[in-house]
Design an enzyme around this catalytic site. Structure first.
Site, PDB file in Angstrom:
ATOM      1  N   ARG A 121     -14.979  -0.361 -18.561  1.00 55.53           N
ATOM      2  CA  ARG A 121     -15.321   0.861 -17.821  1.00 55.53           C
ATOM      3  C   ARG A 121     -15.361   0.591 -16.315  1.00 55.53           C
ATOM      4  O   ARG A 121     -14.960   1.442 -15.506  1.00 55.53           O
ATOM      5  CB  ARG A 121     -16.681   1.386 -18.306  1.00 55.53           C
ATOM      6  N   HIS A 125     -13.512   2.766 -13.463  1.00 51.30           N
ATOM      7  CA  HIS A 125     -14.238   3.378 -12.351  1.00 51.30           C
ATOM      8  C   HIS A 125     -13.840   2.789 -11.008  1.00 51.30           C
ATOM      9  O   HIS A 125     -13.934   3.461  -9.981  1.00 51.30           O
ATOM     10  CB  HIS A 125     -15.747   3.266 -12.576  1.00 51.30           C
ATOM     11  N   VAL A 129     -11.245   5.375  -7.920  1.00 46.76           N
ATOM     12  CA  VAL A 129     -11.862   5.686  -6.632  1.00 46.76           C
ATOM     13  C   VAL A 129     -11.389   4.663  -5.602  1.00 46.76           C
ATOM     14  O   VAL A 129     -11.683   3.476  -5.744  1.00 46.76           O
ATOM     15  CB  VAL A 129     -13.407   5.663  -6.745  1.00 46.76           C
ATOM     16  N   GLY A 131      -8.544   3.457  -5.426  1.00 47.74           N
ATOM     17  CA  GLY A 131      -7.632   2.518  -6.074  1.00 47.74           C
ATOM     18  C   GLY A 131      -8.343   1.277  -6.590  1.00 47.74           C
ATOM     19  O   GLY A 131      -9.552   1.122  -6.411  1.00 47.74           O
ATOM     20  N   ASP A 133      -9.567  -1.718  -6.040  1.00 53.41           N
ATOM     21  CA  ASP A 133      -9.820  -2.518  -4.836  1.00 53.41           C
ATOM     22  C   ASP A 133     -11.244  -3.058  -4.786  1.00 53.41           C
ATOM     23  O   ASP A 133     -11.718  -3.470  -3.725  1.00 53.41           O
ATOM     24  CB  ASP A 133      -9.562  -1.670  -3.584  1.00 53.41           C
ATOM     25  N   ASN A 154     -21.898   6.260 -11.875  1.00 52.60           N
ATOM     26  CA  ASN A 154     -22.010   4.801 -11.971  1.00 52.60           C
ATOM     27  C   ASN A 154     -23.435   4.281 -12.131  1.00 52.60           C
ATOM     28  O   ASN A 154     -23.647   3.212 -12.690  1.00 52.60           O
ATOM     29  CB  ASN A 154     -21.412   4.152 -10.715  1.00 52.60           C
ATOM     30  N   HIS A 255     -13.493   4.680 -25.781  1.00 49.60           N
ATOM     31  CA  HIS A 255     -14.801   5.152 -26.245  1.00 49.60           C
ATOM     32  C   HIS A 255     -15.067   4.737 -27.696  1.00 49.60           C
ATOM     33  O   HIS A 255     -15.938   5.282 -28.352  1.00 49.60           O
ATOM     34  CB  HIS A 255     -14.926   6.667 -26.058  1.00 49.60           C
ATOM     35  N   THR A 256     -14.348   3.759 -28.147  1.00 47.55           N
ATOM     36  CA  THR A 256     -14.619   3.147 -29.436  1.00 47.55           C
ATOM     37  C   THR A 256     -15.584   1.969 -29.292  1.00 47.55           C
ATOM     38  O   THR A 256     -15.921   1.303 -30.263  1.00 47.55           O
ATOM     39  CB  THR A 256     -13.307   2.669 -30.091  1.00 47.55           C
ATOM     40  N   ASP A 303     -19.377   4.482 -30.944  1.00 49.28           N
ATOM     41  CA  ASP A 303     -18.690   4.438 -32.234  1.00 49.28           C
ATOM     42  C   ASP A 303     -19.690   3.936 -33.259  1.00 49.28           C
ATOM     43  O   ASP A 303     -20.041   2.759 -33.279  1.00 49.28           O
ATOM     44  CB  ASP A 303     -17.481   3.498 -32.124  1.00 49.28           C
ATOM     45  N   THR A 306     -17.835   0.972 -35.856  1.00 51.78           N
ATOM     46  CA  THR A 306     -17.558  -0.395 -35.382  1.00 51.78           C
ATOM     47  C   THR A 306     -17.798  -0.452 -33.873  1.00 51.78           C
ATOM     48  O   THR A 306     -16.860  -0.466 -33.081  1.00 51.78           O
ATOM     49  CB  THR A 306     -16.093  -0.797 -35.687  1.00 51.78           C
ATOM     50  N   ASP A 311     -10.810  -0.704 -31.407  1.00 56.05           N
ATOM     51  CA  ASP A 311      -9.907  -0.351 -32.493  1.00 56.05           C
ATOM     52  C   ASP A 311      -9.627   1.154 -32.437  1.00 56.05           C
ATOM     53  O   ASP A 311     -10.054   1.831 -31.506  1.00 56.05           O
ATOM     54  CB  ASP A 311     -10.518  -0.755 -33.843  1.00 56.05           C
TER      55      ASP A 311
END
Ligand code: HEM
Ligand SMILES: *[C@@H]1O[C@H](CO)[C@@H](O)[C@H](O)[C@H]1NC(C)=O
Ligand SMILES: *[C@@H]1O[C@H](CO)[C@@H](O)[C@H](O)[C@H]1NC(C)=O
Length: 384
Positions: A121, A125, A129, A131, A133, A154, A255-256, A303, A306, A311
């Protein structure tokens, strides 16, 4: 009835998959890094029905330096010409760079696998924002009291910063001033993907990013899609970063893994209307306060089946309406994205390849140049 419809749509989709396969082939060139340091070796890959056979293993660091960037198929217009990412970028300047990052990630994940979700994540993120960097890593200062890091998308949920710090510290000992924090994030997200998928999602990450000097909370709010976005809004946010609808559906599969704070989805819990599976909603209501606030905002796993495995379970959860956000559910609000969800749900090997490709594509957003970038000495502060 619903099942019959799903099967009909799936078969319709398979036709589309088969006809797309040749076009996808040229970007399959980044190969798996050796997953030898993953505790459980990946299970044998299921037979690949759609051609473009997986390339054989190739020693880390022997990548062709001239390999075409994966963005070749869907080009990302260079915001400022000149900065080109390359696989094996540190082969001369810091040959152990990728191994050092991987060791830091491995160490952190062996203690706490969920940090892997944080790292993936963090990369998203960062890239959306200013790029890719490392602007997301910058701490507040007197002259910049509200950096991205403190923005609502954040703070306090984003995590994994310590892993980047540890990798940077180890790198500075071996090759000071050579490896950018932005590349460390990109490598770390790649390594987390590989580890959490047990080697099934292993790919080469081009490098050569520079670190930025600008980090604004307001821009995180402007560019990061919130969980209550509908499909057209999500497509718009991704398009603004040169990512397409397929990238949206494929990357949402992240989001698994990991967790969410209750406040990110209470808008979908009763008595508010939503198409969430009632049993799932009841389970969430037991874990979440009716009105979460900063002092009382528990987390739940995204999830339930699992939670620490990268997955395709996200897509099967989604088809059962067992997902948290409006933005997740939104992927079933058009025929086109529903078809993609079904493909990803039922053809894991193909989603794994697409996820790798989309991560590399996302990792190339708005790369800084020598004119506006640097290699930071410390990831949390810009150089003097
Ligand atoms: C499509 C638009 C997206 C929206 C609206 C969205 C929104 C969110 C939200 C609200 C959370 C929970 C934050 C919290 O309350 O703790 C979350 C978690 C997460 N997201 Fe997304 N996200 C999106 C796309 C992505 C993408 C593209 C990736 C990466 C490829 C990603 C990876 C993750 C991961 C791994 C977590 C769990 C983090 C952790 O456990 O620390 N998301 N997302
Ligand atoms: C999504 O939300 C925007 C802004 O509220 C709205 O203009 C648009 O019509 C919505 N799109 C869909 C598909 O609901
Ligand atoms: C947060 O919610 C809890 C109850 O859920 C309440 O006791 C507490 O006072 C609230 N805190 C703030 C800062 O509103």
């Amino acid at each position: 009835m619903a099942n019959t419809l799903a099967i009909v749509i799936l078969f319709a989709s398979l036709g589309a998959v088969a006809s797309q396969a040749p076009a996808a082939a040229p970007t399959e060139s980044f190969q798996g890094s050796s997953p030898s340091d993953i505790s459980s070796p990946p299970a044998a890959a299921p037979s690949d029905t759609f051609g473009s056979s997986a390339p054989g293993p190739s020693p880390e660091g022997s990548a062709p330096s001239t390999s075409t960037p994966p963005s070749a198929m869907s080009p990302i217009p260079p915001p400022s010409a000149g900065t080109k990412l390359r696989v094996g970028f540190y082969r001369r300047s810091c040959p152990r760079a990728e191994k050092i990052v991987r060791a830091a990630v491995w160490k952190a994940l062996s203690k706490s696998p969920v940090i892997g979700a944080g790292l993936i994540r963090l990369h998203f993120h960062d890239c959306f924002v200013q790029g890719c960097d490392a602007s997301v890593l910058l701490d507040p200062t007197a002259s910049n009291p509200q950096p991205e890091k403190l923005s609502p998308p954040n703070f306090p949920s984003l995590r994994g910063f310590e892993v980047i710090d540890a990798a940077k510290k180890a790198l500075e000992k071996v090759c000071p001033g050579k490896v950018s924090c932005a590349d460390i994030i990109a490598f770390a997200s790649r390594d987390a993907s590989s580890i959490l998928s047990r080697g099934r999602i292993s790919f080469r990450m081009p490098a050569g990013r520079l670190d930025g000097r600008v980090s604004l909370s307001s821009e995180a709010l402007q560019f990061l899609p919130p969980p209550f976005f509908n499909l057209s809004q999500l497509i718009g946010s991704f398009k603004a970063k040169n990512l397409d609808v397929d990238d949206l559906v494929v990357l949402s599969g992240a989001h698994t893994i990991g967790v969410s704070h209750c406040s990110s989805f209470t808008d979908r819990l009763p008595p508010n209307p939503s198409n969430m599976n009632p049993a799932f909603a009841t389970m969430l209501q037991r874990k979440c306060p009716a009105n979460p606030n900063i002092t009382n905002d528990p987390t739940v796993v995204q999830d339930i089946v699992t939670p620490n495995r990268l997955d395709t379970r996200y897509y099967t959860n989604l088809l059962k309406h067992n997902v948290l956000f409006t933005s997740d559910a939104a992927l079933l609000t058009s025929r086109r994205t529903t078809r993609k969800v079904l493909q990803n749900a039922f053809i894991p090997r193909r989603w794994e390849r697409k996820f790798a490709r989309a991560m590399v594509k996302m990792a190339a957003i708005e790369i800084k140049t020598a004119a506006n970038g640097e290699i930071r000495n410390m990831c949390r502060v810009v150089n003097n």
